[in-house]
Scaffold this motif. Structure first.
Motif, PDB file in Angstrom:
ATOM      1  N   SER A   5       0.824  -1.207   0.000  1.00 37.00           N
ATOM      2  CA  SER A   5       0.000   0.000   0.000  1.00 37.00           C
ATOM      3  C   SER A   5       0.863   1.263   0.000  1.00 37.00           C
ATOM      4  O   SER A   5       2.061   1.202   0.229  1.00 37.00           O
ATOM      5  N   PHE A   6       0.210   2.372  -0.255  1.00 35.63           N
ATOM      6  CA  PHE A   6       0.917   3.663  -0.281  1.00 35.63           C
ATOM      7  C   PHE A   6       0.570   4.421   0.989  1.00 35.63           C
ATOM      8  O   PHE A   6      -0.605   4.497   1.356  1.00 35.63           O
ATOM      9  N   SER A   7       1.571   5.010   1.618  1.00 37.52           N
ATOM     10  CA  SER A   7       1.218   5.902   2.721  1.00 37.52           C
ATOM     11  C   SER A   7       1.520   7.332   2.306  1.00 37.52           C
ATOM     12  O   SER A   7       2.384   7.561   1.438  1.00 37.52           O
ATOM     13  N   PRO A   8       0.817   8.288   2.911  1.00 37.46           N
ATOM     14  CA  PRO A   8       1.060   9.683   2.523  1.00 37.46           C
ATOM     15  C   PRO A   8       2.523  10.050   2.730  1.00 37.46           C
ATOM     16  O   PRO A   8       3.195   9.513   3.612  1.00 37.46           O
ATOM     17  N   LEU A   9       3.026  10.952   1.901  1.00 38.65           N
ATOM     18  CA  LEU A   9       4.416  11.388   2.046  1.00 38.65           C
ATOM     19  C   LEU A   9       4.554  12.225   3.306  1.00 38.65           C
ATOM     20  O   LEU A   9       3.658  13.007   3.653  1.00 38.65           O
ATOM     21  N   THR A  10       5.691  12.063   3.964  1.00 40.12           N
ATOM     22  CA  THR A  10       5.979  12.865   5.153  1.00 40.12           C
ATOM     23  C   THR A  10       6.375  14.269   4.711  1.00 40.12           C
ATOM     24  O   THR A  10       7.100  14.422   3.727  1.00 40.12           O
ATOM     25  N   GLN A  15       6.623  22.234  -0.975  1.00 46.14           N
ATOM     26  CA  GLN A  15       5.171  22.378  -1.151  1.00 46.14           C
ATOM     27  C   GLN A  15       4.513  21.252  -1.951  1.00 46.14           C
ATOM     28  O   GLN A  15       3.313  21.026  -1.820  1.00 46.14           O
ATOM     29  N   ASP A  16       5.319  20.512  -2.761  1.00 46.20           N
ATOM     30  CA  ASP A  16       4.693  19.490  -3.601  1.00 46.20           C
ATOM     31  C   ASP A  16       4.243  18.252  -2.825  1.00 46.20           C
ATOM     32  O   ASP A  16       3.515  17.417  -3.366  1.00 46.20           O
ATOM     33  N   VAL A  17       4.647  18.122  -1.566  1.00 44.30           N
ATOM     34  CA  VAL A  17       4.177  16.990  -0.745  1.00 44.30           C
ATOM     35  C   VAL A  17       2.645  17.024  -0.697  1.00 44.30           C
ATOM     36  O   VAL A  17       1.979  15.988  -0.825  1.00 44.30           O
ATOM     37  N   ALA A  18       2.098  18.218  -0.576  1.00 48.61           N
ATOM     38  CA  ALA A  18       0.632  18.347  -0.508  1.00 48.61           C
ATOM     39  C   ALA A  18      -0.002  17.844  -1.807  1.00 48.61           C
ATOM     40  O   ALA A  18      -1.051  17.192  -1.792  1.00 48.61           O
ATOM     41  N   ASP A  19       0.644  18.121  -2.959  1.00 47.11           N
ATOM     42  CA  ASP A  19       0.088  17.655  -4.247  1.00 47.11           C
ATOM     43  C   ASP A  19       0.069  16.130  -4.307  1.00 47.11           C
ATOM     44  O   ASP A  19      -0.905  15.511  -4.743  1.00 47.11           O
ATOM     45  N   TYR A  20       1.189  15.534  -3.883  1.00 44.93           N
ATOM     46  CA  TYR A  20       1.259  14.063  -3.893  1.00 44.93           C
ATOM     47  C   TYR A  20       0.184  13.473  -2.988  1.00 44.93           C
ATOM     48  O   TYR A  20      -0.490  12.510  -3.355  1.00 44.93           O
ATOM     49  N   ASP A  23      -3.341  13.806  -4.439  1.00 43.85           N
ATOM     50  CA  ASP A  23      -3.600  12.825  -5.507  1.00 43.85           C
ATOM     51  C   ASP A  23      -3.791  11.421  -4.937  1.00 43.85           C
ATOM     52  O   ASP A  23      -4.620  10.646  -5.412  1.00 43.85           O
ATOM     53  N   LEU A  24      -3.018  11.111  -3.895  1.00 38.39           N
ATOM     54  CA  LEU A  24      -3.129   9.783  -3.274  1.00 38.39           C
ATOM     55  C   LEU A  24      -4.525   9.610  -2.683  1.00 38.39           C
ATOM     56  O   LEU A  24      -5.183   8.578  -2.862  1.00 38.39           O
ATOM     57  N   ASN A  25      -4.963  10.662  -2.047  1.00 38.76           N
ATOM     58  CA  ASN A  25      -6.293  10.649  -1.456  1.00 38.76           C
ATOM     59  C   ASN A  25      -7.372  10.434  -2.528  1.00 38.76           C
ATOM     60  O   ASN A  25      -8.283   9.620  -2.367  1.00 38.76           O
ATOM     61  N   ALA A  26      -7.175  11.132  -3.653  1.00 42.50           N
ATOM     62  CA  ALA A  26      -8.159  11.022  -4.739  1.00 42.50           C
ATOM     63  C   ALA A  26      -8.155   9.620  -5.360  1.00 42.50           C
ATOM     64  O   ALA A  26      -9.158   9.179  -5.924  1.00 42.50           O
ATOM     65  N   LEU A  27      -7.027   8.917  -5.246  1.00 40.60           N
ATOM     66  CA  LEU A  27      -6.941   7.560  -5.823  1.00 40.60           C
ATOM     67  C   LEU A  27      -7.582   6.511  -4.909  1.00 40.60           C
ATOM     68  O   LEU A  27      -7.625   5.327  -5.243  1.00 40.60           O
ATOM     69  N   GLY A  28      -8.024   6.918  -3.730  1.00 47.30           N
ATOM     70  CA  GLY A  28      -8.608   5.960  -2.776  1.00 47.30           C
ATOM     71  C   GLY A  28      -7.468   5.331  -1.999  1.00 47.30           C
ATOM     72  O   GLY A  28      -6.583   6.030  -1.532  1.00 47.30           O
ATOM     73  N   SER A  29      -7.491   4.012  -1.898  1.00 45.13           N
ATOM     74  CA  SER A  29      -6.391   3.355  -1.187  1.00 45.13           C
ATOM     75  C   SER A  29      -5.695   2.413  -2.146  1.00 45.13           C
ATOM     76  O   SER A  29      -5.866   1.191  -2.072  1.00 45.13           O
ATOM     77  N   TYR A  45      10.113   8.028  -6.476  1.00 52.88           N
ATOM     78  CA  TYR A  45      11.285   8.920  -6.423  1.00 52.88           C
ATOM     79  C   TYR A  45      11.070  10.076  -5.445  1.00 52.88           C
ATOM     80  O   TYR A  45      11.989  10.502  -4.762  1.00 52.88           O
ATOM     81  N   ARG A  46       9.821  10.551  -5.385  1.00 51.63           N
ATOM     82  CA  ARG A  46       9.557  11.663  -4.455  1.00 51.63           C
ATOM     83  C   ARG A  46       9.670  11.170  -3.011  1.00 51.63           C
ATOM     84  O   ARG A  46      10.182  11.871  -2.137  1.00 51.63           O
ATOM     85  N   ARG A  47       9.236   9.933  -2.807  1.00 51.18           N
ATOM     86  CA  ARG A  47       9.321   9.379  -1.453  1.00 51.18           C
ATOM     87  C   ARG A  47      10.792   9.189  -1.036  1.00 51.18           C
ATOM     88  O   ARG A  47      11.184   9.495   0.089  1.00 51.18           O
ATOM     89  N   MET A  48      11.577   8.669  -1.966  1.00 51.24           N
ATOM     90  CA  MET A  48      13.010   8.509  -1.665  1.00 51.24           C
ATOM     91  C   MET A  48      13.618   9.853  -1.285  1.00 51.24           C
ATOM     92  O   MET A  48      14.448   9.946  -0.383  1.00 51.24           O
ATOM     93  N   SER A  49      13.201  10.895  -1.974  1.00 54.13           N
ATOM     94  CA  SER A  49      13.832  12.191  -1.689  1.00 54.13           C
ATOM     95  C   SER A  49      13.453  12.720  -0.308  1.00 54.13           C
ATOM     96  O   SER A  49      14.224  13.473   0.294  1.00 54.13           O
ATOM     97  N   THR A  50      12.301  12.289   0.213  1.00 46.77           N
ATOM     98  CA  THR A  50      11.954  12.747   1.574  1.00 46.77           C
ATOM     99  C   THR A  50      12.941  12.168   2.598  1.00 46.77           C
ATOM    100  O   THR A  50      13.274  12.820   3.573  1.00 46.77           O
ATOM    101  N   PHE A  51      13.408  10.926   2.369  1.00 45.45           N
ATOM    102  CA  PHE A  51      14.344  10.310   3.326  1.00 45.45           C
ATOM    103  C   PHE A  51      15.609  11.168   3.448  1.00 45.45           C
ATOM    104  O   PHE A  51      16.129  11.382   4.531  1.00 45.45           O
ATOM    105  N   PHE A  52      16.081  11.630   2.291  1.00 46.07           N
ATOM    106  CA  PHE A  52      17.308  12.444   2.306  1.00 46.07           C
ATOM    107  C   PHE A  52      17.027  13.848   2.839  1.00 46.07           C
ATOM    108  O   PHE A  52      17.790  14.376   3.637  1.00 46.07           O
ATOM    109  N   ALA A  53      15.905  14.418   2.396  1.00 44.40           N
ATOM    110  CA  ALA A  53      15.588  15.795   2.814  1.00 44.40           C
ATOM    111  C   ALA A  53      15.458  15.889   4.337  1.00 44.40           C
ATOM    112  O   ALA A  53      15.808  16.901   4.936  1.00 44.40           O
ATOM    113  N   LEU A  54      14.974  14.803   4.948  1.00 48.39           N
ATOM    114  CA  LEU A  54      14.752  14.843   6.405  1.00 48.39           C
ATOM    115  C   LEU A  54      15.974  14.374   7.198  1.00 48.39           C
ATOM    116  O   LEU A  54      15.947  14.360   8.427  1.00 48.39           O
TER     117      LEU A  54
END
Ligand SMILES: O=P(O)(O)OC[C@@]1(O)O[C@H](CO)[C@@H](O)[C@@H]1O
Length: 411
Positions: A5-10, A15-20, A23-29, A45-54
């Motif tokens: 499953s997909f979990s919301p991005l941290t 600002q693009d975390v909100a866009d992701y 869209d995830l919300n709109a896709l259901g689960s 790729y966006r999720r991977m980048s959160t690991f480094f950004a944080l």
């Protein structure tokens, strides 16, 4: 990340975390087996980048940087061939020696040169990292270089370069002294960025543009996409090419296992590129302009509404060149179009009336293809390995075939 499953991005402050997450919300689960491909791979790729950004110390770390430089090193013969050609071409374009040819002959030669430079840039996309895993060093050489391009010309299924050339020539004659910008929405680093810069330098020297704006990605993306740091790393590599090839892997070694040194002439041709591109950059004729929109979760149909400033910026350009497969898929909304749907239609809000002139230079690596003549898809499917009647458009997966498509969104 859970297996299914997909979990919301941290929130990592961008600002693009909100866009992701919207869209995830709109896709259901969704789970990984039923999610639209475009969302899933961008999310990865966006999720991977959160690991480094944080993280505390790895914020700007690019896990793919080493691989990107190594494709450039593997492309040594084509790099040397193009460096020699480029130096000759720029010297010729900048010299004021009068030609003995008639204006008509000069016009034809210029048109041909434009096509050749764009085709070099197009086929530079055929050897990205996702396909290179299956290729040997010798295979790479066969896919690059002048001989290969001659053979590949017939593999361009639609070629709108004449229309793009006419447009640039028309603006050149109506605004000879004005600013005329060409933008390149980049794809891969390494050899492909090298050929993008060849095209950029040529357009400036030929007077077809007075400014080039390059659009890289802002986070490590689809492994090999260009980040601003890749531009610097390419220039650094060219600043000391002898050291680059000497320190590199076996690929550049002779039969005795010694690194093959570059000749003085090769060093001087590569140094010419370094000096020329560095000067264009310093003088502001070649600029790099990242934007978070390029690594968003959706297609470019969203561009005018989600990124109005970027859309406005692109309207100021005479021509926006989109490189590669993913940019093409995003331009066409990554939909399963019939292959005969016109390119201009598949662009949706980026098409006619958008104010943006689009030229896609794309070697086909996925099913999404539009603007083909009737019967072409069927013909290609019926060729060996083309997919036959399995329903799969296999011919479009390997980068062997290409499309060059133009839409005048200012018309
Ligand atoms: O954009 P590029 O570099 O030409 O190709 C990107 C790519 O390798 O990535 C996607 C699959 O991960 C495909 O659309 C395409 O094959």
């Amino acid at each position: 990340m859970k297996a299914d499953s997909f979990s919301p991005l941290t929130d990592d402050g961008r600002q693009d975390v909100a866009d992701y997450n919207r869209d995830l919300n709109a896709l259901g689960s969704p789970i990984w087996f039923n999610v639209p491909w475009l969302y899933a791979e961008c999310y990865l790729y966006r999720r991977m980048s959160t690991f480094f950004a944080l993280s505390a110390h790895w914020k700007s770390y690019d896990v793919f940087a080493r691989q990107k430089l190594s494709t450039f090193i593997s492309s040594r013969p084509a790099v040397l061939e193009l460096a020699a050609k480029y130096k000759q071409l720029i010297d010729q374009l900048q010299s004021n020696v009068p030609s003995s040819k008639s204006p008509e002959e000069i016009g034809d030669a210029e048109k041909l040169l434009f096509s050749e430079m764009c085709e070099i840039c197009l086929w530079g996309n055929a050897t990205d990292l996702s396909l290179l895993t299956a290729l040997t060093y010798d295979d790479i050489q066969k896919l690059q270089g002048a001989e290969a391009r001659k053979v590949q010309e017939k593999n361009i299924l639609v070629n709108d370069l004449p229309a793009a050339y006419r447009t640039l020539k028309a603006t050149q004659s109506t605004q000879p002294k004005g600013e005329r910008r060409v933008d390149i929405v980049l794809d891969n680093a390494g050899f492909e960025l090298f050929v993008d810069l060849i095209l950029a330098g040529y357009l400036l020297a030929a007077g077809l543009a007075t400014q080039i704006v390059l659009h890289p990605k802002s986070i490590p993306w689809f492994v090999s996409d260009v980040l601003p740091a890749d531009f610097a790393s390419l220039l650094n590599a060219l600043a000391d090419p002898q050291a680059l090839y000497a320190a590199s892997s076996d690929k550049n070694k002779d039969h005795d296992g010694e690194p093959t040194p570059l000749s003085d002439r090769e060093v001087s041709e590569l140094s010419f590129l370094f000096e020329h591109w560095s000067r264009l950059h310093q003088e502001g004729q070649l600029t790099i302009r990242p934007n978070l929109f390029w690594t968003g979760p959706g297609s470019y149909w969203r561009l005018p509404s989600s990124a109005p400033d970027l859309a406005q910026d692109l309207r100021e350009s005479e021509l926006v060149i989109f490189k590669g497969d993913l940019n093409y898929r995003k331009l066409a909304g990554d939909a399963m179009w019939s292959t005969t749907v016109p390119f201009t239609h598949a662009l949706g809000p980026m098409g006619p009336g958008s104010g943006i002139r689009t030229l896609a230079l794309r070697t086909c690596k996925a099913d999404t293809v539009v603007g083909l003549p009737a019967g072409q898809d069927e013909r290609l499917k019926s060729m060996e390995g083309g997919g036959g009647d399995t329903g799969a458009r296999k011919w479009a997966w390997s980068g062997k075939w290409a499309v060059v498509q133009f839409c005048d969104g200012k018309a």
